[in-house]
Design an enzyme around this catalytic site. Structure first.
Site, PDB file in Angstrom:
ATOM      1  N   LYS A 136     -42.634  -6.095 -25.921  1.00  0.00           N
ATOM      2  CA  LYS A 136     -43.464  -7.377 -26.027  1.00  0.00           C
ATOM      3  C   LYS A 136     -42.851  -8.438 -25.124  1.00  0.00           C
ATOM      4  CE  LYS A 136     -45.113  -9.899 -29.544  1.00  0.00           C
ATOM      5  NZ  LYS A 136     -44.363 -11.374 -29.489  1.00  0.00           N
ATOM      6  N   GLU A 171     -51.163 -16.331 -30.035  1.00  0.00           N
ATOM      7  CA  GLU A 171     -50.821 -17.084 -30.988  1.00  0.00           C
ATOM      8  C   GLU A 171     -51.095 -18.860 -31.185  1.00  0.00           C
ATOM      9  OE1 GLU A 171     -46.538 -16.344 -31.599  1.00  0.00           O
ATOM     10  OE2 GLU A 171     -46.220 -18.219 -33.204  1.00  0.00           O
ATOM     11  N   GLU A 198     -43.250 -12.718 -23.547  1.00  0.00           N
ATOM     12  CA  GLU A 198     -43.924 -13.909 -23.943  1.00  0.00           C
ATOM     13  C   GLU A 198     -44.363 -14.381 -22.363  1.00  0.00           C
ATOM     14  OE1 GLU A 198     -42.376 -16.498 -26.624  1.00  0.00           O
ATOM     15  OE2 GLU A 198     -42.086 -15.308 -28.115  1.00  0.00           O
ATOM     16  N   ASP A 232     -40.075  -6.785 -29.247  1.00  0.00           N
ATOM     17  CA  ASP A 232     -39.848  -8.021 -28.535  1.00  0.00           C
ATOM     18  C   ASP A 232     -38.706  -7.915 -27.588  1.00  0.00           C
ATOM     19  OD1 ASP A 232     -42.171  -9.672 -29.038  1.00  0.00           O
ATOM     20  OD2 ASP A 232     -41.024 -10.750 -30.844  1.00  0.00           O
ATOM     21  N   ASP A 236     -38.881 -11.132 -32.603  1.00  0.00           N
ATOM     22  CA  ASP A 236     -37.592 -12.055 -32.441  1.00  0.00           C
ATOM     23  C   ASP A 236     -37.802 -13.015 -33.689  1.00  0.00           C
ATOM     24  OD1 ASP A 236     -39.232 -13.342 -31.217  1.00  0.00           O
ATOM     25  OD2 ASP A 236     -38.531 -13.510 -29.435  1.00  0.00           O
ATOM     26  N   SER A 237     -38.945 -13.204 -34.216  1.00  0.00           N
ATOM     27  CA  SER A 237     -39.095 -14.049 -35.167  1.00  0.00           C
ATOM     28  C   SER A 237     -37.950 -13.844 -36.382  1.00  0.00           C
ATOM     29  CB  SER A 237     -40.525 -13.831 -36.146  1.00  0.00           C
ATOM     30  OG  SER A 237     -40.597 -12.612 -36.336  1.00  0.00           O
TER      31      SER A 237
HETATM   32  O1  KIV Z   1     -41.717 -12.503 -33.301  1.00  0.00           O
HETATM   33  C1  KIV Z   1     -42.768 -12.048 -33.871  1.00  0.00           C
HETATM   34  O2  KIV Z   1     -42.604 -11.720 -34.998  1.00  0.00           O
HETATM   35  C2  KIV Z   1     -44.030 -12.177 -33.032  1.00  0.00           C
HETATM   36  C3  KIV Z   1     -45.109 -12.202 -33.845  1.00  0.00           C
HETATM   37  C4  KIV Z   1     -45.313 -13.278 -35.163  1.00  0.00           C
HETATM   38  C5  KIV Z   1     -46.344 -12.053 -32.970  1.00  0.00           C
HETATM   39  O3  KIV Z   1     -43.877 -12.468 -31.929  1.00  0.00           O
END
Ligand code: KIV
Length: 257
Positions: free
Chosen positions: A110, A176, A112, A81, A42-43
């Site tokens: 994934k 992280e 958090e 994510d 989600d970056s």
């Molecule tokens: O959102 C993302 O790209 C991430 C990674 C940088 C671990 O969570």
């Protein structure tokens, strides 16, 4: 257990795990030759959409990018994510997790967090949804972007949470921005692989955002190594194209019908 996930777990203490975050097919087709894990992170909220935080990323945006990534990933493990506010309780998490899995055909999700969400994760795993954990700096809830593990309270908390996530059934954990000796302790004390970003070479693997690695995303952060300056290369190509269009050097007869 999914064969790809098993092979990721088996790399612990043998070979380092190579992972990248990426958001689209053409890029991922290349990454797939070199990576063990491709994450649709989600970056993308900050990297592609200029959002102030990943909290603004919607489920639909994650699904659309993941569908594109799925077209390019053949051999790597594809992880997606779960965006902010899509896993506030077990029921909501399961509904949204099933939606992402079925629409994108990804291999795993994934999430958090540690203590707050370990029961939610346990329920996903019980429902056959493979989950990757994420501890340390948590962009979806972070108030600042300082590294974690500076004091004993923080260290104990993160170490405990890593063990809690392992018990909940995650197959690996992203660490992280974690102080290096803490990353070492976690990696040693859990049986599943740790994937570091700003968490030192004491982790079982590494992850970076692809756009950062190639210098396309113009940010400078301590943990990013830019392996090329792709902005310069793109600039060169586009300026040549512009010059050739203006001077009528492009297109030639061979480019026409
Ligand atoms: O959102 C993302 O790209 C991430 C990674 C940088 C671990 O969570």
């Amino acid at each position: 257990m999914n064969k790809k996930i098993l092979s990721i777990i088996r790399k612990k203490n043998k070979t380092k795990i190579v992972s990248l975050s990426a958001y689209s097919k053409n890029v991922v087709e290349i990454l797939d030759n070199y990576c063990d894990i491709v994450l649709v992170g989600d970056s993308l909220g900050s990297v592609l959409y200029n959002y102030k935080s990943t909290r603004e990323v919607s489920l639909d945006t994650m699904i659309e990018h993941s569908k594109s990534v799925r077209l390019g990933v053949k051999k790597s493990l594809m992880v997606v994510d779960m965006p902010y506010n899509t896993y506030r309780n077990s029921k909501e998490a399961l509904k949204n997790a099933k939606k992402i899995m079925s629409k994108t055909k990804c291999d795993a999700l994934k999430l958090e967090g540690g203590k707050k969400i370990h029961e939610i994760i346990r329920n996903l795993v019980k429902n056959n949804i493979p989950v990757m954990g994420h501890l340390g700096l948590l962009p979806q809830s972070a108030k600042n972007f300082k590294f974690k593990g500076k004091n004993n309270y923080e260290r104990e908390k993160i170490l405990k949470e890593a063990k809690l996530l392992e018990t909940a059934g995650v197959f690996s954990i992203v660490l992280e921005c974690i102080e290096r000796s803490l990353a070492k302790a976690i990696t040693k004390q859990i049986k599943i692989p740790t994937i570091g970003i700003g968490a030192s070479n004491n982790c079982d693997g590494q992850i970076l955002v692809f756009d950062d690695l190639i210098g396309l995303n113009p940010i400078n952060v301590r943990f990013i190594k830019k392996y090329t300056n792709i902005r310069k290369e793109i600039s060169k190509a586009v300026s040549t194209y512009a010059r050739e269009v203006r001077s009528k050097k492009f297109p030639l007869k061979k480019h026409s019908y």
